[in-house]
Motif scaffolding. Structure first.
Motif, PDB file in Angstrom:
ATOM      1  N   MET A  45      15.256  79.276 -38.291  1.00  0.00           N
ATOM      2  CA  MET A  45      15.653  78.241 -37.369  1.00  0.00           C
ATOM      3  C   MET A  45      14.586  77.160 -37.394  1.00  0.00           C
ATOM      4  O   MET A  45      13.405  77.473 -37.385  1.00  0.00           O
ATOM      5  N   GLU A  46      15.028  75.936 -37.380  1.00  0.00           N
ATOM      6  CA  GLU A  46      14.084  74.832 -37.400  1.00  0.00           C
ATOM      7  C   GLU A  46      14.434  73.830 -36.308  1.00  0.00           C
ATOM      8  O   GLU A  46      15.603  73.454 -36.143  1.00  0.00           O
ATOM      9  N   ASN A  47      13.412  73.429 -35.562  1.00  0.00           N
ATOM     10  CA  ASN A  47      13.564  72.450 -34.479  1.00  0.00           C
ATOM     11  C   ASN A  47      14.535  72.904 -33.382  1.00  0.00           C
ATOM     12  O   ASN A  47      15.240  72.096 -32.800  1.00  0.00           O
ATOM     13  N   VAL A  48      14.567  74.189 -33.141  1.00  0.00           N
ATOM     14  CA  VAL A  48      15.343  74.740 -32.027  1.00  0.00           C
ATOM     15  C   VAL A  48      14.344  74.971 -30.896  1.00  0.00           C
ATOM     16  O   VAL A  48      13.439  75.777 -31.042  1.00  0.00           O
ATOM     17  N   PRO A  49      14.472  74.264 -29.770  1.00  0.00           N
ATOM     18  CA  PRO A  49      13.443  74.335 -28.733  1.00  0.00           C
ATOM     19  C   PRO A  49      13.200  75.735 -28.163  1.00  0.00           C
ATOM     20  O   PRO A  49      12.065  76.121 -27.921  1.00  0.00           O
ATOM     21  N   ALA A  50      14.236  76.500 -27.948  1.00  0.00           N
ATOM     22  CA  ALA A  50      14.101  77.823 -27.331  1.00  0.00           C
ATOM     23  C   ALA A  50      15.063  78.791 -28.011  1.00  0.00           C
ATOM     24  O   ALA A  50      16.154  79.062 -27.500  1.00  0.00           O
ATOM     25  N   PRO A  51      14.695  79.318 -29.176  1.00  0.00           N
ATOM     26  CA  PRO A  51      15.642  80.118 -29.967  1.00  0.00           C
ATOM     27  C   PRO A  51      16.184  81.369 -29.280  1.00  0.00           C
ATOM     28  O   PRO A  51      17.343  81.681 -29.437  1.00  0.00           O
ATOM     29  N   PHE A  52      15.352  82.068 -28.540  1.00  0.00           N
ATOM     30  CA  PHE A  52      15.815  83.299 -27.896  1.00  0.00           C
ATOM     31  C   PHE A  52      15.576  83.189 -26.397  1.00  0.00           C
ATOM     32  O   PHE A  52      14.488  83.424 -25.912  1.00  0.00           O
ATOM     33  N   ALA A  84       9.420  75.431 -32.596  1.00  0.00           N
ATOM     34  CA  ALA A  84      10.049  75.815 -31.329  1.00  0.00           C
ATOM     35  C   ALA A  84       9.091  75.514 -30.183  1.00  0.00           C
ATOM     36  O   ALA A  84       7.877  75.574 -30.344  1.00  0.00           O
ATOM     37  N   ARG A  85       9.642  75.177 -29.030  1.00  0.00           N
ATOM     38  CA  ARG A  85       8.816  74.972 -27.837  1.00  0.00           C
ATOM     39  C   ARG A  85       8.306  76.323 -27.335  1.00  0.00           C
ATOM     40  O   ARG A  85       7.158  76.478 -26.965  1.00  0.00           O
ATOM     41  N   HIS A  86       9.175  77.312 -27.308  1.00  0.00           N
ATOM     42  CA  HIS A  86       8.781  78.706 -27.070  1.00  0.00           C
ATOM     43  C   HIS A  86       9.791  79.594 -27.797  1.00  0.00           C
ATOM     44  O   HIS A  86      10.919  79.190 -28.045  1.00  0.00           O
TER      45      HIS A  86
END
Length: 94
Positions: free
Chosen positions: A1-8, A64-66
């Motif tokens: 995943m790329e540039n997804v702020p909060a994947p999980f 990711a942001r987190h």
């Protein structure tokens, strides 16, 4: 995943007002699924989400942001979260 702020992100403590639907008394042609949705869950504990045995593995995450966030309810704690073989480069922030 790329540039997804909060994947999980797992949010089990959502707006409970959505759980208590009522059918307006003015309705005359009520679909069967409305009746089911308007039926209270008893005991109330049965209506709480359960978050357990979650495994995240073989994931690459960039920018990711987190990576992982989970919120639950005091009555239903989150259990058994595992993260394996994941690459998540970036600064560590809290």
């Amino acid at each position: 995943m790329e540039n997804v702020p909060a994947p999980f992100t797992f949010t089990l403590n959502w707006n409970p007002s959505y759980s208590y639907a009522t059918i307006p008394k003015t309705e005359t042609n009520i679909p069967a699924h409305w009746i089911i949705l308007g039926t209270p869950v008893t005991p109330p504990e049965r209506g709480l989400c359960d978050f357990r045995n979650i495994t995240i593995e073989n994931v690459q995450i960039v920018n990711a942001r987190h990576i992982f966030a989970a919120s639950g309810l005091p009555e239903k704690a989150n259990h058994e979260r595992k993260v394996r073989e994941c690459e998540c480069p970036g600064p560590r922030r809290r």
